[in-house]
Design a protein around this motif. Structure first.
Motif, PDB file in Angstrom:
ATOM      1  N   ILE A 308      -6.496   1.329  -2.590  1.00  0.00           N
ATOM      2  CA  ILE A 308      -6.839  -0.066  -2.882  1.00  0.00           C
ATOM      3  C   ILE A 308      -5.550  -0.867  -3.097  1.00  0.00           C
ATOM      4  O   ILE A 308      -5.383  -1.976  -2.569  1.00  0.00           O
ATOM      5  N   ALA A 309      -4.611  -0.300  -3.850  1.00  0.00           N
ATOM      6  CA  ALA A 309      -3.350  -0.982  -4.117  1.00  0.00           C
ATOM      7  C   ALA A 309      -2.605  -1.225  -2.812  1.00  0.00           C
ATOM      8  O   ALA A 309      -2.096  -2.333  -2.552  1.00  0.00           O
ATOM      9  N   ALA A 311      -3.806  -1.481   0.176  1.00  0.00           N
ATOM     10  CA  ALA A 311      -4.468  -2.508   0.989  1.00  0.00           C
ATOM     11  C   ALA A 311      -4.088  -3.902   0.499  1.00  0.00           C
ATOM     12  O   ALA A 311      -4.072  -4.857   1.280  1.00  0.00           O
ATOM     13  N   SER A 312      -3.767  -4.028  -0.804  1.00  0.00           N
ATOM     14  CA  SER A 312      -3.382  -5.329  -1.330  1.00  0.00           C
ATOM     15  C   SER A 312      -1.853  -5.506  -1.295  1.00  0.00           C
ATOM     16  O   SER A 312      -1.336  -6.466  -1.850  1.00  0.00           O
ATOM     17  N   ARG A 314       0.389  -3.674  -2.793  1.00  0.00           N
ATOM     18  CA  ARG A 314       1.084  -3.375  -4.049  1.00  0.00           C
ATOM     19  C   ARG A 314       1.561  -1.927  -4.035  1.00  0.00           C
ATOM     20  O   ARG A 314       0.867  -1.048  -3.517  1.00  0.00           O
ATOM     21  N   ASP A 321      -6.993  -3.490  -9.601  1.00  0.00           N
ATOM     22  CA  ASP A 321      -7.432  -2.465  -8.644  1.00  0.00           C
ATOM     23  C   ASP A 321      -8.436  -1.534  -9.305  1.00  0.00           C
ATOM     24  O   ASP A 321      -9.411  -1.083  -8.687  1.00  0.00           O
TER      25      ASP A 321
END
Lengths: 655, 222
Positions: A308-309, A311-312, A314, A321
């Motif tokens: 998730i991180a 994909a953003s 980060r 997240d």
């Protein structure tokens, strides 16, 4: 009198009892309440160690009095008595041999006015106006009511379904029609549609095997995926024209069992819930699969957070997240879990459905599930929600409280053939499960099981019961086969409490036999119990610290023309001094008002009752005004207002 | 109760005469002692209405249930999850009671009563000519596989095999109900109907539990 071994066993039984809620909590509550110290159940429990016998077994009663015990007529001796229905002064008792019509206008001396031999299992009975409905499911029931049975696998003489009798002359029932069904009828429920004066509806639950198509056209026991006409996974709705009952026919076979994918288990205990909350506070990811909470280990969660991180954009996951994952986690779990084939498709039938048309709901006890069913369109019932319970073996029947805010389901663990109330049997197994109903969803609150252990020779099971119209409280009487009769208060759904009981010893102290109370129902002031082999018992409630004479009198003021337990009618209490006093008693029990004020209200009520007409009306209006004024300052304003409202209705009803 | 076979005794024939469809019985003038005598006589004679098929079903089902006891007893020692342990305890409680009842049924009818002996995963059923080759019974290989499994793997194998085992019992009930001569014994009808309903319900529950056992690297919370 008893050998030492028995004494030891009794002591063990008591330990088991006191170790289990709700007994411990209710005893405390009872001891701290005002009034005589008799509120707690007797110790030792007199239900333990009762003498065996058919018509001379030992008996134990608490807060109940047996008015009469009447053996079956000789024609019905040795058969199995089943459910009860009531009309006017009559109790109609089903039997594997037919049905019996008892005149109960004198409850201390009921008389058998008619024994109608017409064998079928289980002969579940219901009445509506001039009609009597009787269920049959076994292979030996005959269209001609003959007693010789049916031996052939396929036979035009076999009856399985609903028999219809015209009981305009109840002493001479006329057999006017049949509706044959594929699985027969284990139970049925009569639905009176408030908007349809010409017809009555009968919902049929059939749990027995599907019969061959050669015997009844169209019957199929193949799964619905293979045969759209399958007799599995459906109930039957029969429409009965009141003027032409012989034209009764199935008008719909609703498939209320399909797509049972809702979270099935009510599952978690308060201890589990608090453990999960603690875990969540500590930042641990928790998912629920079935009824089981699973704590996700970092090696499962971390890669998900990282992705998730990533994909953003980060480098490392943040709190955002983390909360994003919490939202998507159920879907991720569902996808992984979904890869597994579910080998089966849920229940194929209900055991029993209790219909409560006043609130538009039915409670379905359906194999492994409890259903709430929308019955506002009688021909097209729809399942609203379903709950399951890993402690429940077989959902048997349902009872709503009068408001329709609580529902109690019973578990027929052991099928009525087993002794499932032994000291060694867990209290959560073979119990009642109590749920609150909120916005058409059910929330689990507690279990209630017969508190007294029974011997291994007594078939004992949570069975049929009905509400007792105690105003302001949810009180029910319930049959437990050879466990006897138990009266419970479930006003607080989280703390059900036994307030009265009746029990007999086993029929045979050497082996398990069928006997005991099949159904125990309140009808117009008395409790009537269908004793499986011993006939008909009629009992009345006695006042105690747990139930006042005024509350009993108020319950007796509710009169019904007829009664079927599976077709609940809403109780409405006519205004009366007993009703007002019952609410005053409850106010006192709840410490809702100072004791000198309680005494004063009672004096005012007595004074009003001693006069009549306008003077009474005026006295009651004055009391109403005082109570309303006092309510704001009272410890329990709601209860004071209930008393005020009751007194006002009484004033308005005074001529 | 109704007389349905030629095995009916005198008491039952008397009942049949008294109990013609829809006649009004005479007023109940019998004394309690007389009624009690009738009760025991009818209860005894009712017991004698059974067929060879009923005996085969009941005898077979004792052995069938006994294997479920063997399977269930493994749960506490094989690291089963608490929900599987509870399920196993329920199955043992229910099926042991039913075995006792079926043994009572046979003994009251003067039929040979199979005795169940369990030693580890070995099951012996003595005193019957009927075989243990019944639908859903685990093969020795399957039993070994179950015994060798531990923890979550045990849960998985247990649930799959218990579903197989329960389905077998349901098949046995269907075969009984499918006989050309319908079951006449009320006790057997009730027992078989109950086994069917109870085990189908449990199959659904086990299906749900199996679905929940994904290959997630999860640790059970309880």
């Amino acid at each position: 009198m008893r050998p030492p071994a028995t004494v030891l066993w009794i002591a063990t039984g008591l330990m088991v009892l006191s170790a289990c809620a709700p007994s411990a909590t209710t005893s405390e509550a009872a001891l701290s309440s005002p009034g005589p110290a008799l509120a707690a159940p007797p110790i030792p429990d007199p239900r333990i160690g009762l003498r065996a016998g058919l018509f001379d077994a030992g008996e134990a009663t608490w807060n109940l009095q047996v008015l009469s015990s009447t053996p079956p007529p000789s024609e019905f001796i040795g058969s199995i008595n089943t459910d009860l229905a009531f009309t006017g002064n009559y109790a109609i008792q089903g039997s594997f041999s037919g049905f019996q019509v008892w005149d109960i206008s004198d409850p201390s001396q009921p008389s058998l006015d008619r024994g109608f031999v017409c064998p079928a299992a289980q002969s579940d009975v219901s009445v509506y106006r001039h009609l009597l409905f009787v269920s049959g499911e076994d292979f030996g029931g005959r269209l001609d009511c003959g007693t010789q049975g049916v031996r052939e696998r396929i036979s035009p003489e076999r009856f399985r379904g609903i028999r219809i009798f015209d009981i305009s002359d109840i002493l001479n029932p006329k057999y006017v029609g049949n509706v044959q069904t594929c699985r027969g009828s284990h139970t049925h429920s009569v639905l009176v549609d408030p908007r349809d004066a010409d017809n009555v509806y009968v919902y049929v639950s059939g749990s027995a095997p599907v019969r061959p198509a050669e015997e009844l056209v169209g019957c199929s026991d193949r799964p619905p995926g293979e045969d759209a006409n399958s007799a599995l996974f459906r109930i039957e709705v029969i429409k009965v024209p009141l003027a032409r009952p012989e034209q009764a026919a199935i008008v719909n076979s609703p498939r209320i069992f399909g797509d049972l994918v809702a979270p099935p288990e009510h599952g978690m205990s308060p201890a589990d819930i608090s453990r999960i909350e603690r875990a969540r506070e500590e930042g641990i990811f928790v998912v629920e699969i079935g009824s089981d909470p699973y704590f996700l280990p970092p090696r499962f969660v971390d890669p998900l957070l990282d992705s998730i991180a990533q994909a953003s954009g980060r480098p490392a996951p943040t709190a955002a997240d983390s909360s994003a994952l919490r939202e998507t986690l159920p879907a991720i779990i569902a996808e992984i879990v979904g890869h597994y084939d579910t080998p089966t498709t849920g229940p194929t039938q209900c055991h029993d459905i209790t219909l409560y048309p006043a609130i538009g709901l039915g409670g379905g006890a359906c194999e492994g599930y409890g259903f709430l069913i929308d019955i506002r369109d009688p021909v097209n019932p729809k399942r609203l929600t379903a709950v399951a319970d890993s402690n429940f073996a077989y959902w048997h029947s349902a009872t709503f409280n009068n408001e329709g805010t609580t529902i109690l389901f019973s578990d027929e663990w052991g099928g009525g053939m087993g002794a499932k109330c032994r000291a060694s049997d867990p209290k959560e197994w073979g119990a009642d499960a109590i749920f609150t109903i909120d916005d058409r969803e059910m929330e689990f609150r507690s279990y209630y099981k017969l508190p007294a252990p029974q011997t291994p020779q007594e078939a004992c099971v949570a069975h049929n019961g009905s509400l007792i119209p105690i105003p302001g409280r949810d009180v029910m009487v319930q049959a437990w086969y050879q466990g006897g009769i138990s009266v419970l208060d479930f006003t607080d759904p989280a703390r059900p409490q036994e307030i009265a009981f009746f029990d007999r010893g086993p029929v045979d102290s050497t082996r398990v036999t069928m006997a005991g109370s099949w159904s125990a129902y309140w009808f117009n002031g008395v409790i009537v119990s269908s004793e499986i082999v011993r006939g008909l018992d009629i009992l009345e409630l006695l006042p105690s610290a747990l139930l006042s004479q005024n509350e009993i009198d108020a319950a007796r003021s509710v009169k019904l023309d007829y009664f079927n337990a599976q077709a609940q009618q809403r109780f409405i209490w006519p205004p009366s001094f007993a009703l007002a006093r019952a609410h005053v008693d409850q106010l006192e029990r709840a410490y809702g008002l100072d004791s000198d004020r309680i005494a004063s209200v009672r004096r005012d009520l007595a004074a009003a009752e001693s006069v009549s007409g306008a003077a009474r009306r005026e006295a009651l209006m004055e009391l109403t005004a005082r109570l309303e004024e006092e309510a704001a300052r009272a410890r329990n304003p709601t209860r004071v207002r209930v008393v005020a409202g009751t007194v006002r209705s009484l004033a308005n009803a005074t001529r | 109760m109704r007389p349905r076979t030629r095995l009916a005794t005198g008491a039952l024939q008397a009942l049949a005469i008294a109990a013609c469809g829809g006649t009004t019985p005479p007023p109940n003038s019998s004394s309690t002692a007389e009624l009690e005598a009738i009760y025991w006589a009818r209860t005894d004679s009712t017991r004698m209405r059974f067929t060879e098929t009923d005996v085969q079903f009941v005898t077979g089902m004792i052995g069938h249930h006994a294997q479920a006891l063997v399977m269930g007893a493994l749960a506490p020692t094989h690291g089963a999850s608490s929900s599987v342990q509870i399920l196993a305890a329920r199955i043992i409680n229910s099926q042991q009671d039913e075995i006792n009842r079926m043994q009572q049924w046979l003994s009251e009818r003067g039929e040979p009563v199979p005795e169940v002996m369990i030693k580890g995963t070995e099951l012996m059923v003595h005193g019957t000519e009927y075989t243990l080759h019944m639908p859903g019974m685990l093969t020795p290989e399957q039993m070994r596989e179950l015994d060798e499994a531990q923890g979550k793997e045990f849960d998985n194998v247990f649930l799959r095999y218990m579903i197989q085992h329960h389905r077998g019992a349901v098949t046995m009930v269907e075969e009984l109900f499918g006989q050309e001569i319908a079951t006449q014994d009320e006790g057997v009808f009730k027992l078989a109907s109950y086994i069917q309903a109870d085990q189908l319900t449990e199959i659904v529950r086990m299906g749900r539990m199996l679905t929940a056992l994904s290959d997630l690297p999860l640790s059970g919370a309880r």
